[in-house]
Design a protein around this motif. Structure first.
Motif, PDB file in Angstrom:
ATOM      1  N   LYS A 131     -15.409  -3.780 -63.310  1.00 55.32           N
ATOM      2  CA  LYS A 131     -14.018  -3.777 -63.773  1.00 55.32           C
ATOM      3  C   LYS A 131     -13.147  -4.384 -62.689  1.00 55.32           C
ATOM      4  O   LYS A 131     -13.176  -3.938 -61.541  1.00 55.32           O
ATOM      5  N   TRP A 132     -12.417  -5.416 -63.050  1.00 55.83           N
ATOM      6  CA  TRP A 132     -11.455  -6.055 -62.151  1.00 55.83           C
ATOM      7  C   TRP A 132     -10.075  -5.571 -62.536  1.00 55.83           C
ATOM      8  O   TRP A 132      -9.692  -5.629 -63.700  1.00 55.83           O
ATOM      9  N   SER A 133      -9.339  -5.072 -61.566  1.00 55.86           N
ATOM     10  CA  SER A 133      -7.972  -4.628 -61.801  1.00 55.86           C
ATOM     11  C   SER A 133      -7.049  -5.423 -60.895  1.00 55.86           C
ATOM     12  O   SER A 133      -6.976  -5.164 -59.689  1.00 55.86           O
ATOM     13  N   ALA A 134      -6.369  -6.419 -61.465  1.00 58.38           N
ATOM     14  CA  ALA A 134      -5.463  -7.257 -60.680  1.00 58.38           C
ATOM     15  C   ALA A 134      -4.303  -6.437 -60.133  1.00 58.38           C
ATOM     16  O   ALA A 134      -3.879  -6.643 -58.998  1.00 58.38           O
ATOM     17  N   ASP A 135      -3.790  -5.502 -60.943  1.00 60.93           N
ATOM     18  CA  ASP A 135      -2.652  -4.692 -60.506  1.00 60.93           C
ATOM     19  C   ASP A 135      -2.984  -3.870 -59.270  1.00 60.93           C
ATOM     20  O   ASP A 135      -2.204  -3.802 -58.327  1.00 60.93           O
ATOM     21  N   ALA A 136      -4.152  -3.255 -59.264  1.00 61.30           N
ATOM     22  CA  ALA A 136      -4.555  -2.419 -58.140  1.00 61.30           C
ATOM     23  C   ALA A 136      -5.246  -3.226 -57.037  1.00 61.30           C
ATOM     24  O   ALA A 136      -5.439  -2.733 -55.933  1.00 61.30           O
ATOM     25  N   GLY A 137      -5.636  -4.465 -57.354  1.00 59.59           N
ATOM     26  CA  GLY A 137      -6.338  -5.285 -56.376  1.00 59.59           C
ATOM     27  C   GLY A 137      -7.733  -4.758 -56.068  1.00 59.59           C
ATOM     28  O   GLY A 137      -8.189  -4.837 -54.939  1.00 59.59           O
ATOM     29  N   THR A 138      -8.405  -4.208 -57.093  1.00 58.89           N
ATOM     30  CA  THR A 138      -9.726  -3.626 -56.878  1.00 58.89           C
ATOM     31  C   THR A 138     -10.762  -4.213 -57.819  1.00 58.89           C
ATOM     32  O   THR A 138     -10.440  -4.680 -58.908  1.00 58.89           O
ATOM     33  N   LEU A 198     -12.952 -13.259 -59.173  1.00 53.19           N
ATOM     34  CA  LEU A 198     -13.467 -12.132 -59.942  1.00 53.19           C
ATOM     35  C   LEU A 198     -12.825 -11.967 -61.316  1.00 53.19           C
ATOM     36  O   LEU A 198     -13.485 -11.476 -62.227  1.00 53.19           O
ATOM     37  N   PRO A 199     -11.566 -12.377 -61.526  1.00 46.70           N
ATOM     38  CA  PRO A 199     -11.011 -12.235 -62.875  1.00 46.70           C
ATOM     39  C   PRO A 199     -11.827 -12.946 -63.948  1.00 46.70           C
ATOM     40  O   PRO A 199     -11.782 -12.567 -65.112  1.00 46.70           O
ATOM     41  N   ILE A 222     -18.391 -17.919 -68.905  1.00 46.09           N
ATOM     42  CA  ILE A 222     -18.152 -18.182 -67.490  1.00 46.09           C
ATOM     43  C   ILE A 222     -18.646 -19.602 -67.212  1.00 46.09           C
ATOM     44  O   ILE A 222     -19.810 -19.920 -67.380  1.00 46.09           O
ATOM     45  N   ASP A 223     -17.727 -20.449 -66.802  1.00 46.98           N
ATOM     46  CA  ASP A 223     -17.972 -21.875 -66.674  1.00 46.98           C
ATOM     47  C   ASP A 223     -18.167 -22.254 -65.201  1.00 46.98           C
ATOM     48  O   ASP A 223     -17.213 -22.275 -64.421  1.00 46.98           O
ATOM     49  N   TRP A 224     -19.402 -22.572 -64.831  1.00 47.04           N
ATOM     50  CA  TRP A 224     -19.737 -22.962 -63.458  1.00 47.04           C
ATOM     51  C   TRP A 224     -18.873 -24.137 -63.007  1.00 47.04           C
ATOM     52  O   TRP A 224     -18.311 -24.119 -61.913  1.00 47.04           O
ATOM     53  N   TYR A 225     -18.766 -25.163 -63.822  1.00 46.65           N
ATOM     54  CA  TYR A 225     -18.029 -26.378 -63.471  1.00 46.65           C
ATOM     55  C   TYR A 225     -16.563 -26.057 -63.160  1.00 46.65           C
ATOM     56  O   TYR A 225     -16.030 -26.476 -62.145  1.00 46.65           O
ATOM     57  N   GLU A 226     -15.949 -25.324 -64.046  1.00 48.76           N
ATOM     58  CA  GLU A 226     -14.532 -24.977 -63.868  1.00 48.76           C
ATOM     59  C   GLU A 226     -14.312 -24.171 -62.594  1.00 48.76           C
ATOM     60  O   GLU A 226     -13.397 -24.437 -61.819  1.00 48.76           O
TER      61      GLU A 226
END
Length: 191
Positions: free
Chosen positions: A95-102, A155-156, A165-169
């Motif tokens: 779980k990625w939480s951008a708000d908490a930065g975790t 990580l997002p 999930i795009d390796w190239y991008e």
């Protein structure tokens, strides 16, 4: 793992649990060509382990194992996790939480723990992997030094739908100067 936005880039120069490894365009080993690997453990002296997150099998755990078909895990997407132990199923939740930065990561959990995690927090992503990628003591560091891998903290992207999930991008976002190499065809005679 807590991410400090100010030191985010500098921290990612070294691999750590939670890093993404992007295969360098010159890495031609078919096991790892154009892969994105989520590192679950990293150690200079103990070795490292991770799973490939961009090789979906377009199959669910319920399709893979009919006993899981009617369980809470039946709809979990299945991936090729790596060349080591492909007969072994590994459950991973993150779980990625951008708000908490975790970034929270559970690796190699059993079915009961996976169900508990999802019941307590449905924001977790749960995936099944057949096999894993592993490196012995110092091996990953040597491969990074040889420029076989690009370390990323994007990580997002792990919130993407399975198979998106795009390796190239990711590679071009992390290292734009590699775009020309990344554009090269698999068969140079087609160039």
């Amino acid at each position: 793992m807590r991410v400090n936005r100010r030191s985010f880039t500098s921290e990612l120069q070294q691999p750590h649990a939670g890093s993404l490894l992007l295969a360098h365009p010159n890495l031609l080993d078919p096991n790892f060509r154009r892969t994105v690997i989520l590192l679950s453990a990293y150690g200079e002296s103990e070795g490292s382990i991770g799973v490939i997150v961009n090789r979906p099998l377009y199959q669910t755990l319920g399709e893979y194992d009919p006993e899981l078909k009617d369980s809470a895990l039946g709809s979990v997407p299945l991936f090729i996790g790596g060349p080591v132990g492909r007969e072994q199923l590994i459950l991973v939740a993150w779980k990625w939480s951008a708000d908490a930065g975790t970034f929270k990561l559970y690796f190699g959990i059993d079915g009961d723990k996976a169900q508990q995690i999802l019941e307590e927090d449905p924001a977790f992503q749960l995936r099944g992997f057949l096999g894993h990628a592993g490196w012995s003591e110092g091996q990953l560091d040597a491969e990074i030094h040889q420029k076989s891998w690009v370390i990323s903290g994007s990580l997002p992207v792990l919130k993407s739908e399975p198979g998106e999930i795009d390796w190239y991008e990711l590679l071009c976002q992390e290292r734009p100067e590699l775009r020309l190499l990344a554009d090269a065809p698999d068969d140079p005679s087609l160039n």
